[in-house]
Write a protein that holds these residues in place. Structure first.
Motif, mmCIF file in Angstrom:
data_model
loop_
_atom_site.group_PDB
_atom_site.id
_atom_site.type_symbol
_atom_site.label_atom_id
_atom_site.label_comp_id
_atom_site.label_asym_id
_atom_site.label_seq_id
_atom_site.Cartn_x
_atom_site.Cartn_y
_atom_site.Cartn_z
ATOM 1 N N ILE A 36 0.841 -1.208 0.000
ATOM 2 C CA ILE A 36 0.000 0.000 0.000
ATOM 3 C C ILE A 36 0.865 1.242 0.000
ATOM 4 O O ILE A 36 0.643 2.186 -0.763
ATOM 5 C CB ILE A 36 -0.956 0.001 1.209
ATOM 6 C CG1 ILE A 36 -1.998 -1.103 1.068
ATOM 7 C CG2 ILE A 36 -1.634 1.358 1.364
ATOM 8 C CD1 ILE A 36 -2.813 -1.345 2.330
ATOM 9 N N ALA A 37 1.893 1.267 0.840
ATOM 10 C CA ALA A 37 2.795 2.417 0.916
ATOM 11 C C ALA A 37 3.501 2.650 -0.421
ATOM 12 O O ALA A 37 3.596 3.793 -0.889
ATOM 13 C CB ALA A 37 3.819 2.210 2.029
ATOM 14 N N MET A 42 4.120 5.810 -5.349
ATOM 15 C CA MET A 42 4.309 5.832 -6.792
ATOM 16 C C MET A 42 3.260 6.717 -7.476
ATOM 17 O O MET A 42 3.574 7.514 -8.359
ATOM 18 C CB MET A 42 4.232 4.410 -7.348
ATOM 19 C CG MET A 42 4.440 4.310 -8.836
ATOM 20 S SD MET A 42 4.342 2.620 -9.440
ATOM 21 C CE MET A 42 2.727 2.119 -8.893
ATOM 22 N N LEU A 43 1.991 6.581 -7.056
ATOM 23 C CA LEU A 43 0.926 7.398 -7.651
ATOM 24 C C LEU A 43 1.140 8.887 -7.382
ATOM 25 O O LEU A 43 0.918 9.719 -8.261
ATOM 26 C CB LEU A 43 -0.436 6.955 -7.115
ATOM 27 C CG LEU A 43 -0.925 5.591 -7.581
ATOM 28 C CD1 LEU A 43 -2.188 5.202 -6.835
ATOM 29 C CD2 LEU A 43 -1.156 5.594 -9.079
ATOM 30 N N LYS A 47 1.839 12.096 -10.187
ATOM 31 C CA LYS A 47 1.006 13.300 -10.253
ATOM 32 C C LYS A 47 1.710 14.525 -9.674
ATOM 33 O O LYS A 47 1.108 15.579 -9.537
ATOM 34 C CB LYS A 47 -0.305 13.071 -9.489
ATOM 35 C CG LYS A 47 -1.192 12.036 -10.123
ATOM 36 C CD LYS A 47 -1.740 12.542 -11.427
ATOM 37 C CE LYS A 47 -2.727 11.579 -12.040
ATOM 38 N NZ LYS A 47 -3.254 12.055 -13.285
ATOM 39 N N HIS A 48 2.986 14.385 -9.314
ATOM 40 C CA HIS A 48 3.781 15.481 -8.745
ATOM 41 C C HIS A 48 3.129 16.029 -7.475
ATOM 42 O O HIS A 48 3.009 17.234 -7.280
ATOM 43 C CB HIS A 48 3.994 16.602 -9.762
ATOM 44 C CG HIS A 48 4.599 16.116 -11.038
ATOM 45 N ND1 HIS A 48 5.922 15.726 -11.113
ATOM 46 C CD2 HIS A 48 4.070 15.918 -12.260
ATOM 47 C CE1 HIS A 48 6.170 15.325 -12.344
ATOM 48 N NE2 HIS A 48 5.063 15.419 -13.062
ATOM 49 N N VAL A 49 2.693 15.106 -6.612
ATOM 50 C CA VAL A 49 2.072 15.460 -5.338
ATOM 51 C C VAL A 49 3.059 15.158 -4.228
ATOM 52 O O VAL A 49 3.686 14.098 -4.209
ATOM 53 C CB VAL A 49 0.770 14.646 -5.127
ATOM 54 C CG1 VAL A 49 0.201 14.852 -3.741
ATOM 55 C CG2 VAL A 49 -0.249 14.999 -6.193
#
Length: 64
Positions: A36-37, A42-43, A47-49
């Protein structure tokens, strides 16, 4: 994070996100917790978050 502004206001946009499995089952243990981590990290990179803080509990995930 950068401070945003208009002529009379300044703000810093942050989101507090909570993911919970159905019926808040306690399923985030061991390898699943690490998976999960990795997936959320990665996501967010795609998205540059920026993840300021995160916590994975057995029955939910908190992200800021």
């Amino acid at each position: 994070m950068d401070m945003n502004s208009l002529s009379h206001t300044k703000w810093e946009c942050k989101y507090h996100i909570v993911f919970a499995p159905k019926f808040r089952r306690k399923v985030a243990y061991g390898q699943l917790r690490q998976d999960i981590a990795n997936i959320l990290s990665m996501l967010c990179k795609r998205k540059h978050v920026e993840i300021i803080e995160a916590e994975i509990c057995p029955d939910h995930v908190h992200m800021l």
